[in-house]
Design an enzyme around this catalytic site. Structure first.
Site, short mmCIF file in Angstrom:
data_model
loop_
_atom_site.label_atom_id
_atom_site.label_comp_id
_atom_site.label_asym_id
_atom_site.label_seq_id
_atom_site.Cartn_x
_atom_site.Cartn_y
_atom_site.Cartn_z
N CYS A 90 0.56 -1.23 0.07
CA CYS A 90 -0.16 0.18 0.05
C CYS A 90 0.84 1.21 -0.18
CB CYS A 90 -0.80 0.23 1.16
SG CYS A 90 -2.11 -1.14 1.13
N CYS A 110 -5.55 -0.98 -16.79
CA CYS A 110 -5.12 -0.85 -15.38
C CYS A 110 -3.74 -0.21 -15.54
CB CYS A 110 -5.03 -2.29 -14.91
SG CYS A 110 -4.21 -3.34 -15.71
#
Ligand code: SAH
Length: 384
Positions: free
Chosen positions: A17, A340
């Protein structure tokens, strides 16, 4: 404090993350800026569609298994750019039930005398565990990635696991005896249930096999697909290609609005899923083929075939020159590009905008909060 501002304790080591500790609205602003910077030369970029709840969205949870220095069994993620395992007990983007299943498996291993695999020596059995959950169906698939197909007391193991999680609908042994960092090997052996699960998206039911691609954030995926299908402006008369179709999700969701859908996909298991998905949803106007999308388009173009609308959803690397050149020859009036990776999308848009197409709409959709990733739907039509 808002939950999304809480920093994960292993954020730095895990590296998964990139946007830890950043409020969600600021993450969206950063993504908008990035995607606009790359794509605004082709068309105005619409405001990104964010998630209502940015936590626990991942329907696919992966853990690598190992032992710590004291010999205790641990499971978690590889430390960024290394093969060191960082123990992870709770992750704020992964499905919570799936995480609980993985922790339970970790705690069961000792009593079942199952050893974790050692990458250096090649000794031991359990390498990874992958859990996939259909959010709409609550069907759960547990994939035990092992170095050998001999799993001691496998029936009792499944029984003990299902006693705690009766919603587990299938357990699969995936055999990976290679010394690579690829998580999955080629062989799947169901040891409980049918070896696949289902989920529901855009009103269709989709079967998902262990090796098949399926978007990890189903809530946002519906928004992504609906936007893509909306951009295609189908009237019921169109011949539609769904390129890089996976298990057929986009094409089958659009089939009711088109004359014919032709899907092309490289992964054999995904194509098999797509064919069965058409049948199970009683969709008769969709056909799926296995192969390289570029080769397939080239053959179609060489045979003088025509297509009205092409959906294309390539992997992160983008499409191939062969694909794009054939696309130009097939000459669809609308191309709906689902990407993406805005960088490779820009490369492909550069080609298409120099070859008769104009970009009309660009819609980013956030499907991966706390990470730098996002999806983009882009509509191109012929530049008259
Ligand atoms: N449209 C699908 C899958 C998108 S992911 C969905 O939304 O679920 C990209 C897909 O492209 C994967 O299924 C991958 O297996 C497939 N793929 C990768 N390279 C390919 C190629 N050269 N030709 C055809 N398909 C390919």
């Amino acid at each position: 404090m808002e939950i999304q501002n809480i920093k994960c304790s292993v954020a730095k080591k895990c590296g998964g993350c990139q946007y830890q500790g950043i409020p969600y609205q600021d993450q969206l602003k950063t993504k908008q800026k990035k995607v606009s910077g790359i794509l605004k030369k082709y068309c105005n970029v619409k405001p990104i569609i964010g998630m209502k709840d940015p936590c626990h969205y991942r329907n696919k949870v992966h853990a690598v298994f190992d032992r710590d220095k004291k010999g205790n069994i641990i499971c978690g993620t590889y430390e960024a750019n290394t093969h060191k395992v960082v123990p992870v007990d709770e992750c704020m983007i992964e499905d919570q039930i799936s995480q609980e299943i993985i922790r339970t498996i970790r705690d069961m291993l000792k009593s079942f005398k199952i050893k974790t695999y050692d990458e250096d020596t090649g000794y031991g059995l359990l390498r990874h565990v992958l859990v996939r959950r259909g959010f709409a169906t609550n069907e759960i698939m547990v994939i035990l990635v092992v170095s050998s197909p001999v799993f001691p007391s496998k029936n009792n193991f499944v029984k003990a696991l299902r006693k705690k999680f009766p919603q587990i609908s299938t357990v699969v042994l995936n055999i990976n005896d290679r010394k690579t960092s690829m998580v999955l090997g080629d062989r799947d052996i169901p040891i409980y249930g049918k070896g696949f699960i289902h989920d529901v998206l855009c009103g269709c039911t989709f079967r998902i096999s262990p090796q098949s691609f399926y978007q990890v954030n189903p809530v946002q995926t519906e928004i992504l697909y609906k936007t893509a299908i909306d951009y295609a402006e189908l009237s019921g008369r169109e011949q539609v290609i769904d390129a890089y179709c996976g298990i057929g999700t986009i094409g089958l969701s659009a089939a009711g609005k088109a004359k014919e859908i032709i899907g092309i996909e490289l992964n054999k298991d995904a194509v098999k899923d797509a064919i069965i998905n058409a049948r199970e949803n009683k969709i008769k106007n969709a056909r799926f083929f296995q192969g390289d999308a570029g080769d397939f388009m080239e053959t179609m173009a060489a045979e003088g075939k025509h297509s009205d609308v092409v959906f294309m959803d390539p992997p992160r690397t983008g499409s191939s020159r062969k694909f794009l050149a054939s696309l130009k020859k097939l000459g669809p009036s609308r191309i709906v590009y689902i990407s993406c990776n805005p960088d490779t999308l820009a490369v492909d848009l550069e080609y298409l905008t120099h070859n008769g197409y104009k970009v009309r709409k660009i819609q980013p959709v956030d499907m991966f909060s706390f990470t730098e990733h996002l999806e983009v739907v882009c509509l191109l039509t012929k530049d008259k």
